[in-house]
Design a protein around this motif. Structure first.
Motif: not given
Length: 498
Positions: A5-14, A196-212
């Motif tokens: 989940s987005d929440e899990w990834m962000r918590h782990k990244a922090d 780095a991998k967490l941040d890439f995946n978090i940003l990827q979701r953000v960018h994909l939403k913007e692209l859509k």
């Protein structure tokens, strides 16, 4: 692969960010700090630690450095110059003999040579010693490649650098390569790769939403161009504004270039200069939709930004109007069958390269990070002109290789060939040398802008990287967008495996 989940990834990244921050501040060894900063940047998470990196590099520049390792000296040189902190090329003199040539021992160390090669690419005008360093390291690295003397991951890193030196690479794509390589390096730090991998995946979701959210023709390519320059999560508004402006300028370019008659072009430009709904009747029926969209989009952009940022939108509008005028000039030349000299063509086509508008578009919505001083600087900046020339020359080389479309204006390649009565290979070499000349002008701007205009400095650097990405291999992948598919998949679809 398990989807977190987005929440899990962000918590782990922090949590990981705090651990990395501690590493940055607790390391007392200069070389360890340099390696840490380099790894952070190459893994694509430099945007998370900008203040810390800036402080560390400032301290490193002020401190004495006496290493006898060429790799370490070159790494320090590259990190500092990339951030606009001056280092003299004299630091490499200790690795040279009395005749000024590099000592033989250096030629046998691939890691040292690769570091030297990437560092020397940050040369400015009148640095022949760095030109020599590039020639020397490139020759020996190519020889090692031919003899299969290199092990992985060094083989791949050298191969990529010989194609495009590290300072010119598109950072997000380079990061994907480095994900696979960093874990093989001696002394690598696992939490860096995890973050780095967490941040890439978090940003990827953000960018994909913007692209859509953008669903128009050429939208994907326009968004990717915007994304190459502005990928951080906090830059979402600016990234979307920039993508919208790029879509509009592409439509305008296509209109002047391929669709409108000369009379229609004149009317369109007149309307764009007036920039008002009262000018709608001036525009041909099939262009009314575009003109109304242009006015509405800029009004929407103005409504999206804060009151203290509206002047940035005004600058973008002004640059859009200038670009329309320059496009009309090209159309007039074509209509008159005017055969410009090489210099005439360079002067006008640099203005139609979109560099100034691209620069201003990447500042809209950034708040106080970009001042009026920075935008005024851009209007007459030799660095922005240099970006425009690189953009134009690379575009024209790609267009010539692909085959010019009927109705296109004359390009710099043809102008040079006709004026000097030379072959395309000679013209390729000439334009290549001009690109290198302008690239040094941009490197120089890093130091001129370091203190007073850091935002402008960053955008200039990113603009060059995006040009290398879009016009690499003498192919205009923006126009030939099928070549972008693999990159799109890597950036927006395939997750970094955790």
């Amino acid at each position: 692969m398990l989807q977190r989940s987005d929440e899990w990834m962000r918590h782990k990244a922090d949590k990981l960010k705090e651990n990395v921050r501690k590493l940055l501040w607790t390391s007392n060894d200069v070389v360890a700090k340099m390696n840490l900063v380099d790894a952070i940047q190459r893994l694509g998470i430099g945007h998370l630690f900008e203040d810390e990196i800036s402080c560390i590099l400032s301290d490193i520049q002020k401190s004495e450095f006496t290493s006898s390792s060429l790799h370490e000296v070159a790494l320090r040189f590259r990190l500092l110059r990339e951030h606009g902190l001056w280092v003299s090329p004299d630091v490499f003199n200790k690795f040279k003999a009395d005749d000024g040539k590099f000592i033989d021992e250096v030629a046998n160390e691939p890691r040292d040579l690769l570091s030297l090669y990437n560092a020397a690419d940050l040369l400015v005008h009148d640095e022949p010693e760095l030109e020599e360093a590039i020639s020397f390291s490139r020759y020996h690295l190519k020889t090692m490649m031919q003899h299969n003397d290199l092990k992985q991951p060094l083989f791949d890193q050298v191969s990529r650098a010989l194609h495009l030196p590290l300072p010119r690479t598109y950072k997000r794509v380079e990061t994907l390569h480095y994900f696979l390589e960093y874990g093989q390096e001696e002394g690598h730090i696992p939490i860096l790769l995890d973050l780095a991998k967490l941040d890439f995946n978090i940003l990827q979701r953000v960018h994909l939403k913007e692209l859509k959210a953008i669903s128009e023709d050429r939208a994907v390519e326009s968004y990717i161009w915007s994304h190459t320059m502005l990928f951080g999560e906090g830059l979402a508004l600016t990234r979307m504004i920039c993508a919208k402006i790029i879509i509009l300028l592409v439509i305008m370019d296509d209109t002047y270039d391929a669709h409108a008659t000369i009379e229609e072009s004149r009317k369109l430009n007149e309307a764009i200069q007036r920039w008002d709904e009262s000018a709608i009747p001036l525009v041909p029926e099939y262009l009314k939709k575009f003109y109304i969209k242009l006015l509405n989009n800029f009004k929407e952009i103005e409504d999206q930004v804060m009151d203290n940022e509206k002047y940035q939108v005004a600058y973008a509008k002004k640059e859009f109007q200038k670009l329309s005028y320059y496009y009309l000039q090209e159309a007039e030349w074509l209509h008159q069958n005017h055969k410009p000299s090489f210099q005439e063509q360079v002067d006008l086509s640099t203005k139609t390269s979109t560099a100034h508008l691209m620069f201003v578009s990447t500042t809209v919505g950034l708040g106080d990070a970009v001042t009026k001083e920075a935008l005024e600087w851009a209007e007459s900046s030799t660095a922005i002109v240099a970006v425009g020339k690189i953009m134009r020359f690379m575009n024209d080389i790609a267009a010539f290789k692909h085959g010019k479309n009927n109705g296109d204006v004359t390009r710099t390649m043809e102008c040079y060939m006709n004026e000097h009565n030379v072959t395309s290979d000679v013209a390729f070499m000439k334009l290549g040398s001009l690109i290198e000349h302008e690239y040094r002008t941009i490197n120089q701007a890093r130091f001129e802008l370091q203190k007073s205009l850091p935002a402008a400095q960053r955008v200039v650097i990113l603009a060059v990287v995006s040009l290398m990405f879009f016009y690499d291999n003498r192919k205009d992948v923006y126009t030939l967008c099928s070549d972008l598919q693999e990159t799109i998949r890597s950036l927006y679809v395939e997750h970094a495996p955790m």
